[in-house]
Write an enzyme that holds these catalytic residues in place. Structure first.
Site, PDB file in Angstrom:
ATOM      1  N   LYS A  59       4.059   8.755   8.975  1.00  0.00           N
ATOM      2  CA  LYS A  59       3.776   8.608  10.598  1.00  0.00           C
ATOM      3  C   LYS A  59       4.302   9.000  11.461  1.00  0.00           C
ATOM      4  O   LYS A  59       4.796   9.880  11.543  1.00  0.00           O
ATOM      5  CB  LYS A  59       3.784   6.816  10.214  1.00  0.00           C
ATOM      6  CG  LYS A  59       2.502   6.514   8.981  1.00  0.00           C
ATOM      7  CD  LYS A  59       2.238   4.990   9.486  1.00  0.00           C
ATOM      8  CE  LYS A  59       1.115   4.617   8.468  1.00  0.00           C
ATOM      9  NZ  LYS A  59      -0.273   4.560   8.983  1.00  0.00           N
ATOM     10  N   ASP A  63       9.175   2.561  -0.060  1.00  0.00           N
ATOM     11  CA  ASP A  63       7.752   3.080   1.128  1.00  0.00           C
ATOM     12  C   ASP A  63       8.366   2.710   2.920  1.00  0.00           C
ATOM     13  O   ASP A  63       7.823   1.644   2.991  1.00  0.00           O
ATOM     14  CB  ASP A  63       6.445   2.319   0.464  1.00  0.00           C
ATOM     15  CG  ASP A  63       5.160   3.072   0.976  1.00  0.00           C
ATOM     16  OD1 ASP A  63       5.430   3.281   1.831  1.00  0.00           O
ATOM     17  OD2 ASP A  63       4.440   3.468   1.031  1.00  0.00           O
ATOM     18  N   TYR A 113       0.846  -1.335   0.119  1.00  0.00           N
ATOM     19  CA  TYR A 113      -0.024   0.237  -0.093  1.00  0.00           C
ATOM     20  C   TYR A 113       0.251   1.246   0.087  1.00  0.00           C
ATOM     21  O   TYR A 113       1.618   1.438   1.044  1.00  0.00           O
ATOM     22  CB  TYR A 113      -1.313   0.373   0.754  1.00  0.00           C
ATOM     23  CG  TYR A 113      -1.308   1.182   1.642  1.00  0.00           C
ATOM     24  CD1 TYR A 113      -2.613   1.406  -0.024  1.00  0.00           C
ATOM     25  CD2 TYR A 113      -1.655   1.940   2.330  1.00  0.00           C
ATOM     26  CE1 TYR A 113      -3.731   2.719   0.458  1.00  0.00           C
ATOM     27  CE2 TYR A 113      -2.219   3.161   2.433  1.00  0.00           C
ATOM     28  CZ  TYR A 113      -3.210   3.517   1.333  1.00  0.00           C
ATOM     29  OH  TYR A 113      -4.128   4.690   1.662  1.00  0.00           O
TER      30      TYR A 113
END
Lengths: 458, 454
Positions: free
Chosen positions: B295, B267, B165
């Site tokens: 994050k 990522d 994702y």
């Protein structure tokens, strides 16, 4: 605008003045100029975003308070840049400070909804007349979701956008933002030009570009793309070419035309929302689109974004058939700042104050323009405005192509050397004022402008 | 690998889900009531689709350290950590102090500030990549990473891993979760879009490969290597539980891509500064050309970052590719990130994560073995998950075959047992979590395991 005699600006003279003003500016920014060399070693180009480095050099900021900011050389400025129009609450507003300090002590992030959400949501419903909202982290994310929502709802791929508008950094709309006049093609069929390398041509082929303030061209595009157009995104007042207001009837005409062809209308109110009026362009121009995108000013200085739409459009999202998601969406810090900004600072009264400041700026700059017979005029509303250096009204991007960037650059340098921070790239960008700006602050801007006007007209 | 797994009775699982759901509902009258009010102005009553939970959306109230309180006053040990963001724990005094100091000095100028540079230097030190830029989310970071890959090579194709994702941008909203019936063969998956409203054209600029499969990447490069700009992947998959890369996989990818003039992007939105100081880059010893972060870096403030080699970042540094955004590098996120990276997530923290990993992951593994559950625990430092499947999980398709209903029931047991966990995503513990708190999660799992196997 009535026809009036204007002087011809002497560009050689402007070049000389630029040299003079740059010479004055350089010694004030020794720390910034030196610091860039340090910054370049770990930050690409020395700045976090390419727009933070504008000619003649990047200026590193230390702090802000109210209507003022200080750079790392210790220079104090009246801030009419306001972080590209985000700080309409002014810097370090006590209500925002209080809200953020409190929230930081209660936790900054849960990725679960919190109670500030409905207060922010309800304020946006009240302001923009659209019933349902979702949040994200930037204007880019808001317009990305709008493009996707239009495509998903209509089940069609093509989008319509205005030549010369910016709708964020994502691949689906980053076309013909400030297109090269040599490559733009005919007005009735503008070429869709990627604004940056790294965007595949196949993505450009899904976007059709039309001029602002021209319903006939929209009708032409709708005819040619019959059954293929998902919708159109528009800055209801263009704020990427100075300020261009929509002609009376234009926005309503767009809505009617698009709906007649089964397509949707989205307003990109990232710049106008909660700045030009309490309810942004929706209130100012009296047209409610299917989708409104917000960011910048609604967050009180935190990264923010929001998308509002009709119940019909949001139904698949509500029912969970369609995800609109992001880890930081509705982040408690952003929501706390947003709640304070929307419910305590940017109240209806605040816009009376912003309009009063606008009058001072518009009348003051307008008087100087008349006095020196400059080929220019002022446009704006509420917290946003701009001097547009054209003898004739600019109604769309192509009208602005001929404006010489040296003039706007010199205007920026004049203000900069006289203690006013105007947004860089001033041909495109507007001024922004805050609730913490005073009429005296506005008069200072006008005085500097008068001096500039006298200097270029002589 | 037969450990003598017990057969799970689906009817019993269904009955337990109903029972646990009813227990949960009794604890949430205010959240359930508030959802109705929130639905008046927010689509679905939430800011983000993932906040809607089955059977009930839970509204947060406040957090402190390892604990979280919901609107009803229920207290939880937080192993969700806001999808792996709050590795510093909630309301850390150093973060609150940094925020307090910065808000008084202004939160946003859209001009560079010194903290931006300090944060970039700290990230350069951790990830061994010299040049950085900032964004506001992981979605924005991966989106810009792809644009940089394309701009730096002048090529259009991006190789993406099935089940990985990378945020909500159109260019990557494909094949992060697919119906395997529609996604082509296991070895040669096709791009399947994950949401309506993303034109097929965007998918045609992707090539989808299975995780842990070098020959698949080799095939793509052999066929159309001169059109491939690069590959983006989560170096440790964390969107389908946790799936580890096999020995040599990441290094092999880098070599293959470089041989074809293409770049490798990690990522690390989920792994960066959580599983190790330098994320999966440090953990694997493989430094890619680009890293995307978000994050945990911002201590709970919206943030994103992209780091790269001088070669690949040249297009950004020299202005060929404008990389921009009004809030990029905003002073408040930078102030929080600075204190997170320099004062909170210090080297000892990662040693502690390593020491606590066996308590949680090991405790759950013992319970699985004791009860003969058809399940696997996979963990790295403070992150981990259980795949409810008897066989090892190497890629998305293995995970997709796991038992969702069992996972849902295990999650309900945690909630009712006072542990807040993400539904489906990996757990995260923070610097504030104690051994006892992790044992509480193990105890809840044991109660679940006992209930489904007896």
């Amino acid at each position: 605008m009535s026809v009036r005699e204007t002087v011809e600006l002497d560009l050689d003279r402007i070049d000389r003045l630029i040299e003079e003003e740059e010479g004055k500016l350089e010694p004030k920014h020794r720390a910034s100029i030196g610091y860039k060399e340090t910054a370049k070693r770990s930050v690409a180009g020395g700045v976090a975003s390419s727009w933070q480095d504008s000619p003649p050099h990047a200026i590193y900021i230390d702090r802000g308070e109210g209507s003022r900011i200080w750079d790392i050389d210790g220079n104090e400025y009246l801030d009419f840049h306001l972080g590209y129009g985000a700080m309409v609450v002014g810097h370090a507003h006590p209500k925002i400070v209080q809200a953020l300090e409190r929230q930081a002590r209660r936790g900054t992030h849960f990725a679960q909804p919190t109670k500030d959400l409905d207060a922010v949501g309800e304020s946006l419903v009240d302001r923009f007349g659209l019933p349902l909202w979702r949040f994200c982290n930037s204007g880019t994310e808001a317009t990305l979701e709008a493009a996707r929502l239009m495509r998903a709802t209509a089940g069609r791929d093509m989008l319509l956008k205005i030549e010369g508008t910016y709708h964020g950094h994502h691949d689906s709309l980053m076309f013909s933002v400030i297109p090269d006049p040599e490559l733009i093609g005919p007005r009735e069929h503008p070429v869709t030009l990627p604004q940056a390398p790294g965007i595949p041509q196949a993505f450009a082929d899904l976007v059709r570009v039309v001029p602002f303030n021209d319903l006939v061209e929209v009708e032409r595009a709708l005819g040619e793309l019959e059954g293929r157009l998902a919708g159109m995104i528009v800055e209801p007042a263009m704020m990427n070419c100075g300020v261009i207001m929509p002609d009376p009837g234009y926005l309503q005409g767009l809505k009617d035309l698009l709906h007649r062809h089964g397509a949707l209308l989205a307003f990109d109110e990232v710049k106008t929302g909660a700045t030009i009026a309490y309810g942004g362009a929706v209130e100012a121009f009296g047209v409610t689109p299917d989708i409104v995108c917000l960011a910048k000013a609604i967050g009180g200085g935190l990264p923010c974004g929001a998308i509002g739409a009709t119940e019909e459009l949001f139904r698949p999202v509500v029912e969970g058939e369609y995800d609109m998601a992001g880890t930081f969406n509705g982040n408690p810090m952003t929501m706390a700042a947003s709640r304070a900004a929307l419910t305590e600072v940017l109240t209806r009264d605040a816009y009376d104050h912003l309009n009063e400041i606008h009058r001072t700026l518009a009348e003051g700059c307008g008087a100087a323009i008349d006095k020196y017979r400059l080929p220019a005029y002022v446009k704006g509303l509420g917290a946003k405005g701009s001097v547009i250096y054209s003898a004739t009204p600019v109604r769309e991007y192509r009208d602005s192509v001929g404006i010489d960037e040296r003039i706007t650059y010199l205007a920026w340098l004049f203000q900069q050397n006289r203690g006013v921070f105007k947004s860089p790239w001033s041909k495109q960008e507007t001024w922004t004022t805050s609730v913490q700006h005073s009429l005296e602050d506005a008069r200072r801007y006008v005085e500097n402008f008068e001096e500039f006007a006298a200097a270029i007209a002589e | 690998m037969d450990r003598g797994h017990v057969e799970i009775d689906p009817a019993r699982v269904g009955a337990l889900i109903a029972e646990q759901g009813a227990t949960l509902a009794e604890k949430l009258p205010r959240s359930i009531g508030f959802a109705k009010r929130a639905s008046q102005s927010l689509a679905g009553g939430v800011a983000c689709s993932w906040h809607s939970l089955d059977p009930h959306t839970i509204y947060g109230s406040r957090g402190e350290g390892s604990r979280l309180w919901d609107l009803d006053g229920n207290e939880y040990v937080d192993l969700h950590c806001g999808y792996g963001v709050m590795v510093v724990g909630h309301a850390h005094t150093k973060v609150s102090e940094a925020v307090r100091e910065r808000v008084g000095l202004g939160t946003h100028f859209a001009m560079p500030v010194e903290d931006t540079v300090v944060v970039a230097e700290l990230l350069a030190g951790r990830f061994g990549l010299p040049l950085w830029r900032f964004k506001n989310s992981g979605s924005e970071a991966t989106m810009d990473a792809c644009r940089i890959l394309r701009a730096a090579t002048g090529r259009d194709l991006i190789v993406k891993v099935e089940g990985s994702y990378h945020g909500s941008s159109d260019g990557l909203a494909f094949s992060y979760w697919v119906d395997v019936e529609e996604a082509g063969s296991r070895e040669r998956p096709i791009a399947v879009h994950n949401t309506a409203g993303v034109p097929e054209v965007y998918g045609r600029a992707l090539r989808i490969v299975p995780f842990n499969d070098l020959p698949a990447v080799e095939r793509v490069l052999a066929d159309e290597g001169d059109r491939v700009a690069g590959m983006i992947l989560e170096p440790i998959l964390m969107n389908v539980g946790v799936i580890l890369p096999e020995e040599g996989y990441l290094a092999g990818l880098r070599d293959l891509l470089h041989r074809h003039g293409a770049f490798l992007a990690f990522d690390e939105v989920k792994t960066g500064v959580t599983i190790a100081s330098g994320g999966a880059t440090e953990w694997s010893g493989v430094t890619p050309d680009l890293v995307a972060l978000a994050k945990a870096v911002g201590g709970g403030l919206p943030i994103g970052a992209i780091g790269g080699t001088e070669e690949v970042m040249r297009v950004v540094a020299d202005g060929t590719m404008e990389q921009e955004g009004t809030f990029n590098g905003n002073p408040l996120s930078m102030a929080a990130a600075r204190v997170v990276l320099s004062e909170i997530l210090v080297p000892e923290v990662y040693e502690r994560f390593g020491a606590l990993e066996p308590v949680l992951a090991g405790g759950i593994r013992e319970s699985i073995d004791r009860r003969g559950l058809p399940a696997q625990v996979v963990s790295v430092a403070c992150r981990g998950s259980v795949h409810f499947r008897a066989d090892p999980v190497r890629n998305f398709r293995d995970h997709a075959a796991h038992d969702d209903r069992l996972a849902h029931l295990a999650w309900l047991y945690q909630l009712n047992g006072g542990v807040w966990m993400p539904a489906g995503d990996p757990w995260t513990f923070s610097v504030a979590h104690s051994e006892d708190e992790l044992r509480r999660a193990v105890g809840n799992f044991e109660a679940f395991a006992e209930a489904v196997t007896t």
